[in-house]
Design an enzyme around this catalytic site. Structure first.
Site, PDB file in Angstrom:
ATOM      1  N   ARG A  46       0.849  -1.195   0.000  1.00  0.00           N
ATOM      2  CA  ARG A  46       0.000   0.000   0.000  1.00  0.00           C
ATOM      3  C   ARG A  46       0.886   1.248   0.000  1.00  0.00           C
ATOM      4  O   ARG A  46       0.630   2.213  -0.707  1.00  0.00           O
ATOM      5  CB  ARG A  46      -0.955   0.018   1.207  1.00  0.00           C
ATOM      6  CG  ARG A  46      -1.692   1.350   1.338  1.00  0.00           C
ATOM      7  CD  ARG A  46      -2.924   1.389   2.235  1.00  0.00           C
ATOM      8  NE  ARG A  46      -2.914   0.494   3.361  1.00  0.00           N
ATOM      9  CZ  ARG A  46      -2.145   0.621   4.450  1.00  0.00           C
ATOM     10  NH1 ARG A  46      -1.299   1.627   4.559  1.00  0.00           N
ATOM     11  NH2 ARG A  46      -2.224  -0.266   5.423  1.00  0.00           N
ATOM     12  N   TYR A  98     -16.276  16.322 -16.063  1.00  0.00           N
ATOM     13  CA  TYR A  98     -16.794  14.952 -15.991  1.00  0.00           C
ATOM     14  C   TYR A  98     -17.851  14.878 -14.880  1.00  0.00           C
ATOM     15  O   TYR A  98     -17.636  15.406 -13.779  1.00  0.00           O
ATOM     16  CB  TYR A  98     -15.640  13.972 -15.730  1.00  0.00           C
ATOM     17  CG  TYR A  98     -16.108  12.590 -15.386  1.00  0.00           C
ATOM     18  CD1 TYR A  98     -17.002  11.912 -16.219  1.00  0.00           C
ATOM     19  CD2 TYR A  98     -15.701  11.948 -14.219  1.00  0.00           C
ATOM     20  CE1 TYR A  98     -17.462  10.641 -15.899  1.00  0.00           C
ATOM     21  CE2 TYR A  98     -16.147  10.674 -13.901  1.00  0.00           C
ATOM     22  CZ  TYR A  98     -17.029  10.035 -14.737  1.00  0.00           C
ATOM     23  OH  TYR A  98     -17.488   8.774 -14.426  1.00  0.00           O
ATOM     24  N   ASP A 170      -7.011  18.711 -14.835  1.00  0.00           N
ATOM     25  CA  ASP A 170      -7.304  17.340 -15.231  1.00  0.00           C
ATOM     26  C   ASP A 170      -6.929  17.223 -16.708  1.00  0.00           C
ATOM     27  O   ASP A 170      -7.593  17.789 -17.576  1.00  0.00           O
ATOM     28  CB  ASP A 170      -8.798  17.044 -14.993  1.00  0.00           C
ATOM     29  CG  ASP A 170      -9.177  15.608 -15.333  1.00  0.00           C
ATOM     30  OD1 ASP A 170      -8.511  15.010 -16.204  1.00  0.00           O
ATOM     31  OD2 ASP A 170     -10.154  15.101 -14.755  1.00  0.00           O
ATOM     32  N   LYS A 195      -8.059   6.033 -19.283  1.00  0.00           N
ATOM     33  CA  LYS A 195      -8.359   6.508 -20.639  1.00  0.00           C
ATOM     34  C   LYS A 195      -7.134   6.358 -21.544  1.00  0.00           C
ATOM     35  O   LYS A 195      -6.636   5.267 -21.702  1.00  0.00           O
ATOM     36  CB  LYS A 195      -8.879   7.944 -20.540  1.00  0.00           C
ATOM     37  CG  LYS A 195      -9.944   8.140 -19.436  1.00  0.00           C
ATOM     38  CD  LYS A 195     -11.218   7.405 -19.759  1.00  0.00           C
ATOM     39  CE  LYS A 195     -12.216   7.217 -18.630  1.00  0.00           C
ATOM     40  NZ  LYS A 195     -12.232   8.051 -17.487  1.00  0.00           N
TER      41      LYS A 195
HETATM   42  O1  P1T Z   1     -13.299   6.750 -14.137  1.00  0.00           O
HETATM   43  P1  P1T Z   1     -12.108   7.240 -13.398  1.00  0.00           P
HETATM   44  O2  P1T Z   1     -10.835   6.545 -13.739  1.00  0.00           O
HETATM   45  O3  P1T Z   1     -12.346   7.320 -11.916  1.00  0.00           O
HETATM   46  O4  P1T Z   1     -11.844   8.742 -13.903  1.00  0.00           O
HETATM   47  C1  P1T Z   1     -12.723   9.786 -13.655  1.00  0.00           C
HETATM   48  C2  P1T Z   1     -12.546  10.870 -14.698  1.00  0.00           C
HETATM   49  C3  P1T Z   1     -11.802  11.985 -14.373  1.00  0.00           C
HETATM   50  N1  P1T Z   1     -11.587  12.977 -15.267  1.00  0.00           N
HETATM   51  C4  P1T Z   1     -12.103  12.914 -16.504  1.00  0.00           C
HETATM   52  C5  P1T Z   1     -11.864  14.029 -17.453  1.00  0.00           C
HETATM   53  C6  P1T Z   1     -12.853  11.801 -16.901  1.00  0.00           C
HETATM   54  O5  P1T Z   1     -13.342  11.775 -18.145  1.00  0.00           O
HETATM   55  C7  P1T Z   1     -13.089  10.753 -15.969  1.00  0.00           C
HETATM   56  C8  P1T Z   1     -13.900   9.545 -16.306  1.00  0.00           C
HETATM   57  N2  P1T Z   1     -14.719   9.706 -17.428  1.00  0.00           N
HETATM   58  C9  P1T Z   1     -15.534   8.751 -17.967  1.00  0.00           C
HETATM   59  C10 P1T Z   1     -15.708   7.532 -17.437  1.00  0.00           C
HETATM   60  C11 P1T Z   1     -16.268   9.163 -19.184  1.00  0.00           C
HETATM   61  O6  P1T Z   1     -16.798   8.302 -19.915  1.00  0.00           O
HETATM   62  O7  P1T Z   1     -16.296  10.368 -19.451  1.00  0.00           O
END
Ligand code: P1T
Length: 385
Positions: A46, A98, A170, A195
């Site tokens: 961790r 998001y 972000d 992503k």
């Molecule tokens: O899903 P996660 O790994 O927790 O990420 C969140 C997140 C944060 N910032 C941006 C710009 C994002 O697009 C996302 C997650 N977005 C999607 C799942 C989507 O389909 O837009």
């Protein structure tokens, strides 16, 4: 070292113990100690794990930062950044975000007394105007999800600096291949590595990259104390994906350019949101090296036309997420942004005819044909109306 070389080599030296060329998956929770407190730099996974360390080092290098930290998801990474705030603090954030980030702000941090003021991120002055004596952090996405709006990173960094605020970007949509916020004055970069960074739709993960030692210490403390770390196998998958980030982004960019152009000319399409075709094109050219693989557009008609389009596509999968090698389509109002209340969605332009594409790296002609036939199907619905 240049970007492509760093993506393959930074933090990824041959394994010291065995010579393994590729960083091994250290699938272990713990590390045997020679004596109490005497170990080889790792004691419990961790706190730190060698596979995760390799990824954290590589990500820091690609963002031109000093420190990287990898988390169980993009939202876990965002939570770790927000952990540096205290009740009473104010965040100033872009109003196009998001949906999950909005939910985290409104339903997790706001009840704890951390208040978020939303501003139009395309207007740099709006950030300065929203600042109160409680302001601590500016948070932006650029390009934004789902409307692909841009915020001027350098301009907002100047506002943050003048007012003694931290500034987080972000960078999920652009990736460090196309945009490096730390170079433009941001203090914190956040990623959903789910992503483009991992790139194959097989990992959920997140990352934070910073330069400042104290900030790193605070967020690393939270990473260990709260524990939402990225596991060894997911770290390894992300490292494997990262090696091809540059070449994937070039192809995402090339395909998205072709699709955005054809959508713009299509009679069934009302508006196209894409940095390369935006009124903010000059800003895109200034702060990005490419426009990326994301497009959103408004289709002629409403829900039924949009539904017909998304369900008629054969290559694009109807799915949440983005940034994988395969093309995805999503319907923000009911999927990625369902957690934004309907009246807020409307205000922000997330209408019932808005469709978002994550353009993959398949053959562009196949993708164009797929979109063409799905738009034709949707047009049939318009005729009935
Ligand atoms: O899903 P996660 O790994 O927790 O990420 C969140 C997140 C944060 N910032 C941006 C710009 C994002 O697009 C996302 C997650 N977005 C999607 C799942 C989507 O389909 O837009």
């Amino acid at each position: 070292m240049k970007f492509e070389t760093k993506a393959i080599h930074a933090g990824q030296e041959a394994d010291k113990a065995t010579g393994a060329t590729i960083v091994p998956i250290y699938q272990t929770s713990t590390f045997t100690q020679d004596a109490i407190g005497v170990h080889k730099g790792y004691d419990y996974s961790r706190s730190e794990n060698p596979t995760r360390t390799a990824l954290e080092t590589a990500l820091a290098s690609l963002e031109n930062g000093n420190h990287g930290l990898a988390f169980a998801s993009g939202l876990a990474a965002a939570t770790a950044v927000l952990s540096i705030l205290k009740p009473g603090d104010q965040i100033i954030a872009t109003d196009d975000l998001y949906g999950g980030t909005y939910r985290l702000f409104e339903h997790v941090f706001s009840p704890l007394g951390i208040n978020v003021t939303y501003v139009d991120g395309t207007n740099t002055d709006a950030f300065a105007e929203a600042i109160t004596e409680k302001a601590k952090l500016i948070w932006i996405e650029t390009p934004t999800n789902p409307l692909l709006k841009l915020a001027d990173i350098e301009g907002i960094a100047a506002v943050a600096k003048q007012n003694g605020l931290l500034f987080a970007v972000d960078n999920t949509f652009a990736t460090p291949y196309f945009q490096q916020p730390l170079n433009l004055g941001a203090n914190i970069v956040v990623h959903s590595v789910t992503k483009y960074i991992a790139g194959h739709s097989d990992v959920v993960g997140g990352a934070v990259i910073v330069n400042d030692e104290k900030l790193h210490e605070k967020i690393k403390f939270y990473q260990n104390a709260a524990g939402a770390i990225l596991g060894p196998f997911d770290s390894w998958l992300t490292l494997r994906g990262l090696k091809t980030l540059a070449i994937r982004m070039q192809k995402h960019d090339e395909n998205a350019k072709a699709i955005a152009k054809s959508l713009l000319e299509h009679p069934q399409v009302l508006t196209v949101n894409y940095p390369g075709l935006s009124p903010q094109y000059q800003l895109a050219k200034k702060q990005m090296k490419g426009f990326g693989g994301m497009i959103s557009f408004k289709i002629k008609g409403g829900y039924e036309e949009a539904e017909k389009f998304v369900t008629s596509l054969k290559i694009f999968s109807l799915a949440e997420s983005l940034g994988g090698v395969e093309s995805l389509v999503s319907y923000p109002a009911a999927m990625t942004h369902a957690s934004v209340p309907p009246e807020e969605r409307k205000k922000r332009g997330i209408t019932d005819n808005l469709i978002r594409l994550s353009v993959g790296i398949e053959n562009a002609e196949d993708l164009l044909e797929d979109i063409e036939q799905a738009l034709a199907q949707s047009a049939q619905i318009s005729l009935v109306h």
